[in-house]
Design an enzyme around this catalytic site. Structure first.
Site, PDB file in Angstrom:
ATOM      1  CB  VAL A  96      -0.964   0.000   1.212  1.00 11.69           C
ATOM      2  CG1 VAL A  96      -1.677   1.333   1.336  1.00 11.69           C
ATOM      3  CG2 VAL A  96      -1.976  -1.137   1.073  1.00 11.69           C
ATOM      4  CB  CYS A 101      -9.521  -2.638   1.248  1.00 11.39           C
ATOM      5  SG  CYS A 101      -9.267  -4.239   2.039  1.00 11.39           S
ATOM      6  CD  GLN A 142     -12.231  -8.987   1.680  1.00  8.37           C
ATOM      7  OE1 GLN A 142     -13.150  -9.267   2.438  1.00  8.37           O
ATOM      8  NE2 GLN A 142     -11.171  -8.294   2.078  1.00  8.37           N
ATOM      9  CG  HIS A 197     -10.959  -6.518  -2.017  1.00  8.92           C
ATOM     10  ND1 HIS A 197      -9.911  -7.379  -2.253  1.00  8.92           N
ATOM     11  CD2 HIS A 197     -10.735  -5.990  -0.778  1.00  8.92           C
ATOM     12  CE1 HIS A 197      -9.101  -7.377  -1.192  1.00  8.92           C
ATOM     13  NE2 HIS A 197      -9.570  -6.547  -0.301  1.00  8.92           N
TER      14      HIS A 197
END
Lengths: 349, 349
Positions: free
Chosen positions: B18, B132, B159, B252
């Site tokens: 990230v 998320c 996911q 996702h």
């Protein structure tokens, strides 16, 4: 099982993914076979296969192929069933049909033995085997319905590519290799071979199984909705479904939300109920990370249930995770199980 | 954006999946940067990275690292945030924290700019970036809530492994190779690195993301439930979730059932609403097989919504399929977007 010398059994679609599993399941379950007739399309006819040490030649399925056949297991696509199932019945066979051809016909029972075996008593020669994703769900829901009543079901599926046939498994594996090797590829089969567009399945999720209906649902979703009501004989049951294809070879999973009629039922009550239910293996121990997964269900006849828990807000609402081998309980095993029930109930002449 | 010479921005966790996306997103979005400080654990400190043609040395994150920093984006795990976020605030920075450390703190806003940007006005130095899977769902639900009222949400997630970090993506790829090559392998990371058992993710589905709580839900599921209520400021909203990890690298997907307050709303009304909604790209044309898929969302900031249809039985119930890049809108982009909102609202001193 009765009839000492066994039955003359035919498998139609013997070279397909499900057909092969049907043959293997008949052997594994020691189904009493006197004679085994393996049938396929003209294209596959002539192929030789080894079944339990014996060589068989696969023959083209024609009306006259069913002379003398007592039980015919069909899994060669809806059009073949529509063309030949009645021909088989005309010649004295009972047909267990694993296509969608007859599932919603009012005069043909749609059977999951754990749920509605007694519907076999009213058969008219053809018994329909439900869709794979429906079967595992109703096996898990039926004990709940019987004890606590069932009002509403919302299911989201996680379906393996083998549900679309052996070629779809090959496509998944070939695409996966291409991506790992940074090579280009062209999707040719999934989500639906006969539909216009084909999409990558490797490392992807495709929210389409079978073609779309006018109401925005796919045919697969409508199958789950309509078949569940028919099998449970509950036209008033509220069922909705979202069906998704995933990069998994074998093993369908389902996230199932259901609402019951009874009040003050706990998740532990549901677990205790499913622990002793037919066809179910309870795998539900979150503390020890025990829950069903497709990789663990391959080659097994059972429906695996876990992650049972009460909804946070709705006292009569529960969630569970249901996994099964889509080629076995979802297809081949349920068909053979229907054949076993037919024999047990004395329905095979 | 204001302040001609830009801001001193720090990224904490700059070597993570990230963190790297955060740096890239700051560049892509032309965020006004005067100085960029890249911080990490002691283990990764000293690494050199190229950002937009300029070399940076990553330094160990310490309290004094934040001297002069105006905006600090944290994504280095909850313990780092708990240790250092207040140190950053003490030194004058506004912290946007992408861990679960502060999300449910009453005095810290949990923000998705499309939904509750105004909550930033009441910040106390730290703004939490939601999980998320929560972010993409609330972006899709908020326009519905505003226009028709929202009563109940049931979500099942699909996911990607990158939500568990870059090492999880490596594990997926290595396992996939092993399976294709018929080699053995030992799962070491998924579903949860710090949990006792690790399971195969390649060609499998794992119904566990994060550890289990005592109520049988995972922490990930409880995050979706609690964060959704907080972001939408609807403690009375009924939300339930089942979170599943799949063999997908990035992106996702979510199967979302929702019930609204209003009556006589059609699926086309919902589609028309989401067509013009902020942060959303509507991909909903079943006839032409147009629907969102993770493989198509990678690298994009938007939330993709499709398969909108009315529930078969419940007039106020609808289903939709929501897909987004979990590293972007699910993490890096939402954090940078919060930073942009802070600047726009004049909240960065």
């Amino acid at each position: 099982m009765s009839k000492q010398d066994g039955y003359h059994v035919a498998v139609v679609g013997a070279t397909g993914a499900v057909g092969q599993q049907m043959i293997q399941t008949l052997i594994n379950e020691n189904f009493p076979i006197k004679e085994l007739t393996l049938l396929s399309s003209a294209r596959s006819a002539g192929k030789r296969v080894n079944v339990n040490g014996q060589e068989y030649t696969i023959r083209e399925a024609k009306p006259e192929s069913f002379e003398g056949v007592e039980i015919a297991l069909f899994s060669a696509g809806g059009s073949v069933s529509k063309e030949l199932a009645h021909e088989a019945v005309k010649r004295g066979a009972i047909v267990v049909d694993n296509t969608s051809a007859f599932r919603m016909d009012e005069d043909k029972p749609l059977v999951v033995p754990e749920v509605n075996e007694a519907d076999l008593l009213h058969h008219n020669g053809i018994i329909a085997n439900p869709n794979c994703s429906t079967i595992q769900m109703v096996v898990a829901l039926e004990p709940v319905r019987q004890k606590y009543g069932l009002k509403k079901v919302i299911v989201s599926t996680y379906q393996a590519v083998s549900g679309a046939g052996a070629a779809a498994v090959e496509e998944l594996m070939e695409q996966t290799k291409s991506i790992l090797n940074k090579e280009t590829f062209e999707p040719k089969l999934l989500p639906v071979k006969s539909d216009n567009n084909h999409y990558q399945i490797a490392f992807n999720a495709i929210p389409q199984i079978d073609k779309f209906e006018e109401n925005g649902y796919t045919f697969e979703e409508m199958k789950m909705i309509n078949e569940t009501k028919k099998i449970m004989n509950m036209p008033e049951l509220q069922v909705s479904a979202t069906c998704v294809r995933l990069p998994i070879a074998v093993g369908h999973s389902e996230s199932v939300y259901f609402e019951i009629e009874a009040e003050d039922v706990s998740a532990n009550d549901i677990k205790a109920l499913l622990l002793d239910a037919p066809g179910i293996i309870l795998q539900d121990d979150p503390e020890n990370q025990v829950y069903p997964m497709p990789a663990n269900c391959v080659g097994k006849n059972d429906v695996f249930v876990g992650r049972i828990r009460k909804d946070i807000d709705e006292d009569r609402g529960f969630h569970m995770w249901v996994v099964s081998d889509n080629l076995l309980k979802g297809a081949a095993w349920n068909s053979v199980q229907i054949a076993e029930s037919l024999v047990k109930l004395g329905l095979v002449k």
